[in-house]
Design an enzyme around this catalytic site. Structure first.
Site, short mmCIF file in Angstrom:
data_model
loop_
_atom_site.label_atom_id
_atom_site.label_comp_id
_atom_site.label_asym_id
_atom_site.label_seq_id
_atom_site.Cartn_x
_atom_site.Cartn_y
_atom_site.Cartn_z
N LEU A 28 -25.23 -53.50 -76.96
CA LEU A 28 -25.86 -52.39 -77.53
C LEU A 28 -25.07 -50.82 -76.91
N ARG A 48 -23.97 -52.82 -63.19
CA ARG A 48 -23.53 -53.56 -61.54
C ARG A 48 -22.09 -53.94 -61.53
N SER A 114 -43.69 -63.86 -60.08
CA SER A 114 -43.77 -62.96 -58.74
C SER A 114 -44.01 -61.72 -59.20
N TYR A 156 -42.18 -52.67 -78.57
CA TYR A 156 -42.91 -53.21 -77.93
C TYR A 156 -43.23 -51.79 -77.09
N LYS A 171 -41.18 -49.75 -70.72
CA LYS A 171 -40.63 -49.30 -71.39
C LYS A 171 -41.42 -48.43 -72.55
N PRO A 199 -34.67 -56.45 -83.39
CA PRO A 199 -33.71 -57.55 -82.91
C PRO A 199 -32.32 -57.21 -83.15
N ARG A 208 -31.86 -64.33 -72.80
CA ARG A 208 -32.62 -64.18 -71.91
C ARG A 208 -34.06 -64.70 -72.62
C1 HXC Z 1 -39.97 -66.83 -64.11
C2 HXC Z 1 -37.67 -65.08 -62.80
C3 HXC Z 1 -37.11 -65.85 -64.25
C4 HXC Z 1 -37.41 -66.12 -65.49
C5 HXC Z 1 -35.97 -64.34 -62.71
N1 HXC Z 1 -36.90 -63.98 -61.90
N2 HXC Z 1 -36.04 -65.07 -64.17
N3 HXC Z 1 -39.72 -65.55 -62.76
N4 HXC Z 1 -39.22 -66.76 -65.14
N5 HXC Z 1 -36.99 -66.90 -66.27
C6 HXC Z 1 -37.50 -63.75 -61.51
C7 HXC Z 1 -36.74 -64.05 -59.86
O1 HXC Z 1 -36.87 -65.83 -59.53
C8 HXC Z 1 -37.30 -63.56 -58.52
O2 HXC Z 1 -37.94 -64.05 -57.93
C9 HXC Z 1 -36.67 -62.16 -59.39
O3 HXC Z 1 -37.14 -62.38 -60.51
C10 HXC Z 1 -35.45 -61.32 -59.27
O4 HXC Z 1 -34.37 -62.19 -60.03
P1 HXC Z 1 -32.41 -62.53 -59.63
O5 HXC Z 1 -32.48 -63.47 -60.76
O6 HXC Z 1 -33.22 -62.63 -58.33
O7 HXC Z 1 -32.73 -61.22 -60.08
P2 HXC Z 1 -31.12 -60.61 -60.80
O8 HXC Z 1 -29.56 -61.54 -59.95
O9 HXC Z 1 -31.04 -59.07 -59.67
O10 HXC Z 1 -30.98 -60.22 -61.92
C11 HXC Z 1 -32.34 -59.65 -62.26
C12 HXC Z 1 -32.32 -60.18 -64.36
C13 HXC Z 1 -31.14 -60.63 -64.84
C14 HXC Z 1 -33.48 -59.39 -64.36
C15 HXC Z 1 -33.17 -61.18 -63.32
O11 HXC Z 1 -32.32 -60.84 -66.43
C16 HXC Z 1 -30.67 -59.95 -65.18
O12 HXC Z 1 -29.71 -58.91 -64.99
N6 HXC Z 1 -31.07 -58.79 -66.10
C17 HXC Z 1 -29.61 -57.89 -66.95
C18 HXC Z 1 -29.14 -57.76 -68.58
C19 HXC Z 1 -30.82 -58.11 -69.40
O13 HXC Z 1 -31.53 -58.35 -69.20
N7 HXC Z 1 -30.48 -57.78 -70.35
C20 HXC Z 1 -31.55 -58.28 -71.57
C21 HXC Z 1 -31.62 -56.88 -71.87
S1 HXC Z 1 -32.80 -57.03 -73.81
P3 HXC Z 1 -38.41 -64.55 -56.94
O14 HXC Z 1 -39.94 -63.78 -56.47
O15 HXC Z 1 -38.59 -65.76 -56.72
O16 HXC Z 1 -37.66 -63.17 -55.75
C22 HXC Z 1 -33.59 -56.48 -74.35
C23 HXC Z 1 -34.52 -56.40 -75.21
C24 HXC Z 1 -35.50 -55.97 -75.50
O17 HXC Z 1 -34.76 -55.54 -73.11
C25 HXC Z 1 -36.75 -56.42 -77.05
C26 HXC Z 1 -35.76 -57.48 -78.11
C27 HXC Z 1 -36.40 -57.22 -79.23
P1 NAP Z 2 -27.05 -56.19 -71.89
O1 NAP Z 2 -25.94 -56.87 -72.81
O2 NAP Z 2 -27.86 -56.86 -71.51
O3 NAP Z 2 -27.50 -54.78 -72.07
C1 NAP Z 2 -28.52 -54.58 -70.31
C2 NAP Z 2 -26.94 -53.75 -69.35
O4 NAP Z 2 -27.36 -53.19 -68.48
C3 NAP Z 2 -25.65 -54.60 -68.87
O5 NAP Z 2 -24.54 -54.03 -69.12
C4 NAP Z 2 -26.47 -54.73 -67.44
O6 NAP Z 2 -25.22 -54.23 -67.25
C5 NAP Z 2 -27.21 -52.72 -67.33
N1 NAP Z 2 -28.00 -53.05 -65.96
C6 NAP Z 2 -28.52 -54.28 -65.69
N2 NAP Z 2 -29.11 -53.90 -64.74
C7 NAP Z 2 -28.70 -52.49 -64.00
C8 NAP Z 2 -28.46 -52.21 -63.16
N3 NAP Z 2 -29.65 -51.75 -61.89
N4 NAP Z 2 -27.62 -50.50 -63.45
C9 NAP Z 2 -26.06 -50.43 -63.87
N5 NAP Z 2 -27.23 -51.55 -65.30
C10 NAP Z 2 -27.27 -52.45 -64.86
O7 NAP Z 2 -28.90 -56.67 -73.39
P2 NAP Z 2 -28.80 -55.24 -74.73
O8 NAP Z 2 -29.33 -56.10 -75.88
O9 NAP Z 2 -27.29 -54.45 -74.79
O10 NAP Z 2 -29.69 -54.25 -74.32
C11 NAP Z 2 -29.59 -53.03 -74.46
C12 NAP Z 2 -30.72 -52.14 -74.36
O11 NAP Z 2 -31.09 -52.24 -76.49
C13 NAP Z 2 -31.82 -52.35 -73.66
O12 NAP Z 2 -32.33 -50.99 -72.95
C14 NAP Z 2 -32.42 -53.18 -74.21
O13 NAP Z 2 -34.28 -53.50 -73.41
C15 NAP Z 2 -32.56 -52.54 -75.60
N6 NAP Z 2 -32.76 -53.97 -77.15
C16 NAP Z 2 -32.26 -54.57 -76.61
C17 NAP Z 2 -32.33 -55.30 -78.64
C18 NAP Z 2 -31.84 -56.28 -78.63
O14 NAP Z 2 -32.39 -57.06 -79.85
N7 NAP Z 2 -30.47 -56.43 -78.17
C19 NAP Z 2 -33.69 -54.95 -78.71
C20 NAP Z 2 -34.01 -53.88 -78.32
C21 NAP Z 2 -33.72 -53.14 -77.22
P3 NAP Z 2 -24.66 -54.86 -65.29
O15 NAP Z 2 -25.51 -56.88 -65.76
O16 NAP Z 2 -23.36 -54.32 -64.93
O17 NAP Z 2 -25.24 -53.85 -64.48
#
Ligand code: HXC
Ligand code: NAP
Length: 292
Positions: A28, A48, A114, A156, A171, A199, A208
Site C-alpha cells: 500500500l 529497511r 515471546s 481493529y 495501531k 483488507p 503473514r
Molecule cells: C510467533 C514469531 C512469528 C510467528 C516471528 N516471530 N514470526 N513468533 N509466530 N509467526 C518472533 C520471532 O521468533 C522472534 O522472537 C521475533 O518474533 C522477531 O522475529 P524476526 O524474524 O527475528 O524479526 P524480523 O526479521 O525483524 O521480522 C519482523 C517481522 C516480519 C515483523 C516478524 O514479519 C516483518 O519483517 N514484517 C514486515 C512486513 C509486514 O509485517 N507486513 C504486513 C503488514 S500488514 P524470538 O523471541 O524468537 O527472538 C498489516 C495489516 C493489518 O499490518 C490489517 C489487515 C486487515
Molecule cells: P507490506 O507491503 O508488508 O508493507 C510494510 C512495509 O513496512 C514494507 O515495505 C517494509 O519494508 C516496511 N517496514 C517494515 N519494518 C520496517 C522498519 N523497521 N523500518 C522501515 N520500514 C519498515 O504490507 P502492506 O499491506 O502494504 O501494509 C502497509 C500498511 O497498511 C501497514 O501499516 C499495515 O498495517 C496497513 N494495513 C494494511 C492492510 C492490508 O489489507 N494490506 C489493512 C489494514 C492496514 P522493509 O521490509 O523493506 O523494511
C-alpha cells in the site's frame, strides 16, 4: 500499479508537496507513493531494504516522470531517521508530509508470543511511527512549516482483535497519538489523520495474515458487506485527499475504508444475512404471532 485515470484529484493537486512514506517500497505504501507522484508530489520512500526501494522508485519515476527518492531507513533507529530526513531535505529542499505506513504484523495466538515477538511489532509500528513524528514534527515546528501526518492504522485499532494483539495495541497507540497531537500541534498548523483500511491485497499482509492454509478454510470477503476486498487506487485516492490542501480543515480523524466490514461485525442482527428472501414470509408469520 495504479491506473492514472482512476485518480480523482487534479494532476497538480500535490505539486507543492514533498512527502515521506515509510514502508513505501512495497504494498500500500508503494501504491500511495505512485498516486502522490502522479499528482505532482516529490516523494521519498523509506524502508529497511534499499534494493527493493530503489527498484520501486525507478518504476514509479518511469511511470510518472517525477523524482522519487529511495532512502534506507529502519524507523526503529532514530539516528537513521535523522540522516534520512537530512537526505530528503538536501534533495528536495523541504518536507511537507509524512505517511506513517511501515508495519510489522503476523497472526499468532498471544500465548505463543515471546516478549521479543510482541516488542518487534510495537517497535516498528508504534515506536517507529512516534520516532518519525518526533523528528519530522520538530523540524516543522522549527522551520514554521505547515506539516501533515497521515498514519495508516487498521479498523481493529478501535475494536481490538485477537490473534494480532501486538498490532492492535500499536495501531491503537498511533490513533491516540493522532488524536492527541491533532489538538496539541494545531497551533503549529500541523495536521494529523489516520486511514484504517479493511483488507487490501498485498504480498506482505497476505503472506503473514491470510496464508493459503487459512484462505482455503475461510472466505473473508463474506465478512465484507460490499462483497470484495479493496482496490489500491481507492486507498491512494483517499490518502491523496488527506495529503492535499483540499482536506485542510480536517484533523484528528480516523477514516475507515473497509466496505462496511467492521460495522457488519458490530451490528447485533447483521447475521440475518443468512436468511434467504423466500424464508422471510414464514419468519414474518412467526414473528407476528408474538402479539397474540
Ligand atoms: C510467533 C514469531 C512469528 C510467528 C516471528 N516471530 N514470526 N513468533 N509466530 N509467526 C518472533 C520471532 O521468533 C522472534 O522472537 C521475533 O518474533 C522477531 O522475529 P524476526 O524474524 O527475528 O524479526 P524480523 O526479521 O525483524 O521480522 C519482523 C517481522 C516480519 C515483523 C516478524 O514479519 C516483518 O519483517 N514484517 C514486515 C512486513 C509486514 O509485517 N507486513 C504486513 C503488514 S500488514 P524470538 O523471541 O524468537 O527472538 C498489516 C495489516 C493489518 O499490518 C490489517 C489487515 C486487515
Ligand atoms: P507490506 O507491503 O508488508 O508493507 C510494510 C512495509 O513496512 C514494507 O515495505 C517494509 O519494508 C516496511 N517496514 C517494515 N519494518 C520496517 C522498519 N523497521 N523500518 C522501515 N520500514 C519498515 O504490507 P502492506 O499491506 O502494504 O501494509 C502497509 C500498511 O497498511 C501497514 O501499516 C499495515 O498495517 C496497513 N494495513 C494494511 C492492510 C492490508 O489489507 N494490506 C489493512 C489494514 C492496514 P522493509 O521490509 O523493506 O523494511
Amino acid at each position: 500499479m495504479i491506473e492514472k485515470e482512476k485518480l480523482m484529484l487534479r494532476d497538480d493537486a500535490l505539486q507543492n508537496e514533498v512527502i515521506i512514506i515509510t514502508g513505501g517500497g512495497t504494498g500500500l505504501g508503494r501504491s500511495m507513493a505512485e498516486g502522490f507522484s502522479h499528482l505532482g508530489a516529490k516523494v521519498s520512500i523509506w524502508g529497511r531494504r534499499l534494493d527493493v526501494l530503489q527498484k520501486t522508485a525507478e518504476e514509479i519515476s518511469t511511470l510518472t516522470g517525477k523524482e522519487v527518492l529511495a532512502v534506507a531507513c529502519d524507523v526503529r533507529n532514530t539516528d537513521e531517521i535523522d540522516s534520512a530526513l537530512a537526505e530528503v531535505i538536501k534533495t528536495f529542499g523541504t518536507v511537507t508530509g509524512l505517511v506513517n505506513n511501515a508495519a510489522g504484523n503476523f497472526i499468532s495466538p498471544t500465548e505463543r508470543l515471546s516478549p521479543r515477538a510482541f516488542d518487534i511489532v510495537l517497535d516498528i509500528v508504534l515506536k517507529g511511527g512516534k520516532n518519525c513524528i518526533l523528528a519530522i514534527g520538530k523540524y516543522w515546528i522549527k522551520e514554521k512549516i505547515k506539516g501533515n501526518v497521515l498514519s495508516i492504522t487498521t479498523t481493529y485499532a478501535s475494536t481490538g482483535s485477537g490473534y494480532v494483539v501486538p498490532s492492535a495495541a500499536a495501531k491503537a497507540g498511533m490513533l491516540a497519538i493522532t488524536r492527541s497531537l491533532a489538538v496539541e500541534w494545531a497551533k503549529y498548523s500541523i495536521r494529523f489523520n489516520t486511514i484504517s483500511p479493511g483488507p487490501f491485497p498485498t504480498k506482505g499482509a497476505w503472506d503473514r495474515l491470510f496464508p493459503e492454509a487459512i484462505a482455503k478454510r475461510f472466505d473473508f470477503t463474506k465478512k465484507i458487506p460490499l462483497g470484495r476486498v479493496g482496490n489500491h487506487h481507492e486507498l491512494a485516492n483517499l490518502a491523496s485527499y488527506i495529503m492535499s490542501d483540499y482536506s485542510s480543515f480536517m484533523t484528528g480523524e480516523e477514516l475507515i475504508i473497509d466496505g462496511g466490514e467492521w460495522l457488519k461485525g458490530a451490528g447485533e442482527f447483521n447475521f440475518l444475512d443468512i436468511i434467504k428472501p423466500e424464508e422471510w414470509d414464514e419468519l414474518e408469520k412467526i414473528v407476528r404471532k408474538a402479539k397474540s
